[in-house]
Write a protein that holds these residues in place. Structure first.
Motif, PDB file in Angstrom:
ATOM      1  N   THR A  34       0.839  -1.196   0.000  1.00  0.00           N
ATOM      2  CA  THR A  34       0.000   0.000   0.000  1.00  0.00           C
ATOM      3  C   THR A  34       0.874   1.246   0.000  1.00  0.00           C
ATOM      4  OG1 THR A  34      -0.114   0.146   2.412  1.00  0.00           O
ATOM      5  CG2 THR A  34      -1.757  -1.231   1.315  1.00  0.00           C
TER       6      THR A  34
ATOM      7  N   ASP B  75       0.391   9.314  -5.959  1.00  0.00           N
ATOM      8  CA  ASP B  75      -0.985   9.412  -6.413  1.00  0.00           C
ATOM      9  C   ASP B  75      -1.474   8.038  -6.846  1.00  0.00           C
ATOM     10  OD1 ASP B  75      -1.352  12.140  -5.994  1.00  0.00           O
ATOM     11  OD2 ASP B  75      -0.424  12.671  -7.919  1.00  0.00           O
ATOM     12  N   PRO B  76      -2.761   7.872  -7.100  1.00  0.00           N
ATOM     13  CA  PRO B  76      -3.246   6.593  -7.636  1.00  0.00           C
ATOM     14  C   PRO B  76      -2.572   6.245  -8.960  1.00  0.00           C
ATOM     15  CG  PRO B  76      -5.081   7.911  -6.826  1.00  0.00           C
ATOM     16  CD  PRO B  76      -3.864   8.787  -6.753  1.00  0.00           C
ATOM     17  N   GLN B  77      -2.356   4.960  -9.174  1.00  0.00           N
ATOM     18  CA  GLN B  77      -1.722   4.407 -10.376  1.00  0.00           C
ATOM     19  C   GLN B  77      -0.226   4.708 -10.454  1.00  0.00           C
ATOM     20  OE1 GLN B  77      -3.644   2.560 -12.415  1.00  0.00           O
ATOM     21  NE2 GLN B  77      -5.603   3.138 -11.493  1.00  0.00           N
TER      22      GLN B  77
ATOM     23  N   SER C 177       1.572   7.892 -13.895  1.00  0.00           N
ATOM     24  CA  SER C 177       1.178   6.475 -13.857  1.00  0.00           C
ATOM     25  C   SER C 177       2.405   5.614 -14.098  1.00  0.00           C
ATOM     26  CB  SER C 177       0.093   6.163 -14.902  1.00  0.00           C
ATOM     27  OG  SER C 177       0.519   6.534 -16.190  1.00  0.00           O
TER      28      SER C 177
ATOM     29  N   THR D 105      -3.150   6.382 -16.626  1.00  0.00           N
ATOM     30  CA  THR D 105      -3.003   4.961 -16.306  1.00  0.00           C
ATOM     31  C   THR D 105      -2.336   4.243 -17.470  1.00  0.00           C
ATOM     32  OG1 THR D 105      -4.187   2.925 -15.770  1.00  0.00           O
ATOM     33  CG2 THR D 105      -5.342   4.506 -17.153  1.00  0.00           C
TER      34      THR D 105
ATOM     35  N   SER E  67     -11.783   3.479  -9.578  1.00  0.00           N
ATOM     36  CA  SER E  67     -10.815   2.378  -9.536  1.00  0.00           C
ATOM     37  C   SER E  67     -11.500   1.103  -9.988  1.00  0.00           C
ATOM     38  CB  SER E  67     -10.237   2.208  -8.126  1.00  0.00           C
ATOM     39  OG  SER E  67     -11.284   2.048  -7.182  1.00  0.00           O
TER      40      SER E  67
ATOM     41  N   LEU F 100      -9.984   4.809  -3.837  1.00  0.00           N
ATOM     42  CA  LEU F 100      -8.899   5.164  -4.750  1.00  0.00           C
ATOM     43  C   LEU F 100      -8.187   3.956  -5.330  1.00  0.00           C
ATOM     44  CD1 LEU F 100      -7.304   8.120  -2.724  1.00  0.00           C
ATOM     45  CD2 LEU F 100      -9.079   8.208  -4.494  1.00  0.00           C
ATOM     46  N   ALA F 101      -8.312   2.778  -4.697  1.00  0.00           N
ATOM     47  CA  ALA F 101      -7.611   1.586  -5.178  1.00  0.00           C
ATOM     48  C   ALA F 101      -8.405   0.354  -4.797  1.00  0.00           C
ATOM     49  CB  ALA F 101      -6.203   1.502  -4.588  1.00  0.00           C
TER      50      ALA F 101
ATOM     51  N   SER G  48      -9.763   7.378   0.474  1.00  0.00           N
ATOM     52  CA  SER G  48      -9.124   8.684   0.651  1.00  0.00           C
ATOM     53  C   SER G  48      -9.068   9.088   2.117  1.00  0.00           C
ATOM     54  CB  SER G  48      -9.884   9.743  -0.151  1.00  0.00           C
ATOM     55  OG  SER G  48     -11.247   9.812   0.277  1.00  0.00           O
TER      56      SER G  48
ATOM     57  N   THR H 137      -3.710   5.553  -1.519  1.00  0.00           N
ATOM     58  CA  THR H 137      -3.884   5.729  -2.962  1.00  0.00           C
ATOM     59  C   THR H 137      -3.677   4.463  -3.776  1.00  0.00           C
ATOM     60  OG1 THR H 137      -1.577   6.445  -3.075  1.00  0.00           O
ATOM     61  CG2 THR H 137      -3.260   8.159  -2.875  1.00  0.00           C
ATOM     62  N   ASN H 138      -2.905   3.502  -3.264  1.00  0.00           N
ATOM     63  CA  ASN H 138      -2.612   2.297  -4.041  1.00  0.00           C
ATOM     64  C   ASN H 138      -2.635   1.075  -3.128  1.00  0.00           C
ATOM     65  OD1 ASN H 138      -1.528   3.238  -6.918  1.00  0.00           O
ATOM     66  ND2 ASN H 138      -0.689   4.651  -5.391  1.00  0.00           N
TER      67      ASN H 138
END
Length: 578
Positions: A8, A49-51, A92, A137, A239, A307-308, A323, A349-350
């Protein structure tokens, strides 16, 4: 024991009154979910951030928020290894071709480009600005060699990984060059792309699912660019996660809820049991709106946006990062919220599921190659002017530069291919090379006889006949010599036999003479010549002399026999040798 871990990452909060000071420093966590939940490791100084988080078998790569750098962490050493700068901000990440950590890191940039970094060679390749906005992405199919990139401009580009990494034309800065263009563009969405996920299949039947701000999810056959199914959702999905058996996919929303969208319908299976629903042409043009009962709400509405998403290896639990900082688990059997694993109070985020270990049938041998360290990419200054960056832009097109080198470690001796003899010895029937050689010999026309060979045939025949006659003469001579030797051996045996008989007669005759002398002495032993008897001493002397004479005669006869035998043997051997 089966061990399952998750990776994570968090994004640093902008609020100044953050209660957890440690969360500002620790940005990546490694949790063990199976057999029990525990924190195994953590990496500091990261905000993603995400991705923007991806892991190989040896390293963890994290693109930093609002920065043009990627942090590289060594999983073996458990600490940060290096910081790699790039010319643009990275939005990404994905990793392609993970074999012991020796692969390609693919990066989507803020300017709409795709950067490929070979982590074991340092070679860096970049596309031109194919997307109009940021690449949000990227996903790679290493088996088929495809790369998918989704952007905020609502388009999805399908690339060929071998073409992007090829040395052919890499020095060409023309944006219209075939190797710098995507294979196809998927543009069925009307809003910004938020997520893309690839199914777990292999081959031309594999598919991808994309999510967009237009409240839709589309299932794609990215090999052909065909839209297989369109799903209408109640809000914008942020997501995605696909079931390990490719039976359904899961979408996460801004209100913290999760929805399951199944690919297969029981009514359709009953009416069309032989047709795959995703490839049924009668259903492709009709959008599908899932039932509201397929959407699961969290117990706390303040948990924040999803977010993931990811599933465990068995497909029994779904894990979501929110979040609000919560890592939640959803029970897929009961289709409801299960529990909150941890809450980090900063945006999670991941969430990445690492390959499980500890199977009873799992091979314990490591891969042949492993990357203990990464090679930083060599940035070309021509990137800003031409839009293309390579590690060897001055090399002729199609030629591998002399400075191109792979840095990795062999974990075992290189396997040597078996020899043709070993293949023929161990093959269950006949190896292919032996069959091909035999068929080639059978189908080959006979070799023409040359004039020189035809002229040499009579001479060879004459030589052969001469050798045959000489061999026959030698055999007849040998036969005659053996016959003569046999006759001589017979004559020698007869001669030896006659000679022994003669010696025996002489011996017998000598013994008879000795006995007569003894009798005569005994007759006259009583008289001494004067008419009187002699003394006993005289008789005994005479007897002793006669016995000594007799023994001497016997010894002489035996010695003569032995000497004669030796002489006869020597004579026979001389005759045979002659």
């Amino acid at each position: 024991m089966l061990t399952e871990q998750f990776l994570t990452s968090t994004r640093s909060s902008s609020a100044k009154n953050t209660t957890l000071q440690a969360a500002k420093d620790i940005g990546i966590h490694v949790y063990e979910i199976q057999p029990y939940i525990s924190l195994k490791n953590s990496f500091k100084k990261s905000s993603t951030d995400p991705q923007c988080l991806v892991a190989s078998s040896t390293h963890v790569y994290a693109a930093q928020t609002d920065k043009a750098v990627v942090h590289v962490y060594s999983r073996e050493q458990g600490k940060q290894e290096t910081i790699v700068p790039f010319p643009e901000r990275i939005h990404s990440l994905t990793f392609a071709g993970d074999v012991g950590g020796t692969g390609v890191l693919v990066l989507g940039t803020e300017g709409g480009r795709i950067i490929l970094w070979e982590v074991c060679t340092g070679r860096q390749v970049s596309t031109h600005r194919s997307h109009l906005q940021s690449v949000i992405t990227v996903k790679a199919d290493s088996i088929s060699g495809y790369l998918l990139s989704g952007s905020l401009d609502s388009t999805i580009h399908v690339w060929s990984l071998p073409a992007l990494l090829s040395f052919v034309g890499e020095a060409d800065s023309d944006p219209s060059a075939p190797h710098t263009r995507p294979l196809r563009v998927l543009n069925a969405h009307r809003g910004a792309i938020t997520a893309i996920e690839l199914a777990h299949g292999v081959g031309p039947t594999n598919f991808a699912v994309s999510a967009s701000r237009d409240n839709t999810c589309i299932v794609w056959d990215y090999h052909t660019g065909e839209a297989l199914r369109t799903f209408l959702l109640p809000s914008s999905p942020l997501s995605l996660a696909i079931d390990p058996c490719d039976r359904a996919f899961y979408a996460g929303f801004e209100d913290g809820s999760v929805q399951i969208i199944e690919f297969y319908n029981s009514h359709h299976l009953a009416s069309h049991p032989t047709i795959h629903q995703l490839h049924d042409s009668s259903l492709q043009a009709v959008p599908v709106q899932p039932a509201s009962s397929t959407r699961w709400q969290p117990p706390d509405p303040e948990v924040g946006a999803v977010l993931a998403l990811t599933t465990n290896y068995e497909g029994t639990f779904l894990y979501s990062g929110h979040s609000g900082g919560a890592l939640s688990a959803w029970d897929l059997a009961t289709r409801k919220f299960s529990r909150e694993i941890v809450n980090l109070s900063v945006p999670l985020t991941n969430v990445l599921a690492l390959p499980p270990t500890g199977f009873a049938t799992q091979s314990s041998s490591p891969p042949l190659l492993t990357a203990h360290t990464v090679i930083k990419p060599r940035y070309d200054s021509s990137f800003a002017s031409t839009g293309a960056t390579t590690s060897s832009s001055t090399s002729p097109s199609g030629i591998v530069p002399a400075s191109y080198a792979l840095t990795a470690h062999f974990t075992a001796p290189l396997p040597t291919p078996p020899s043709e003899f070993e293949l023929a010895l161990t093959h269950p029937s006949f190896p292919p090379f032996l069959l091909a050689q035999s068929l080639a010999e059978i189908s080959a026309p006979p070799a023409p006889v040359s004039s020189a060979a035809s002229d040499a045939e009579p001479a060879a025949a004459a030589d052969k006949s001469l050798l045959t006659s000489e061999n026959a003469a030698l055999k007849s001579t040998q036969k005659e010599m053996l016959q003569k030797m046999t006759e001589m051996r017979t004559e020698i045996d007869l001669w030896k036999k006659a000679d022994r008989e003669r010696r025996r007669r002489e011996k017998t005759k000598r013994k008879g003479k000795g006995k007569a002398v003894v009798q005569q002495q005994e007759t006259y032993s009583g008289y001494d010549g004067r008419g009187g008897c002699s003394s006993s001493e005289g008789v005994s002397d005479v007897n002793e002399e006669s016995s000594e004479e007799e023994s001497l005669i016997d010894d002489d006869v035996d010695d003569d026999d032995d000497d004669d035998d030796d002489e006869s043997d020597e004579a026979g051997n001389m005759i045979l040798s002659t």
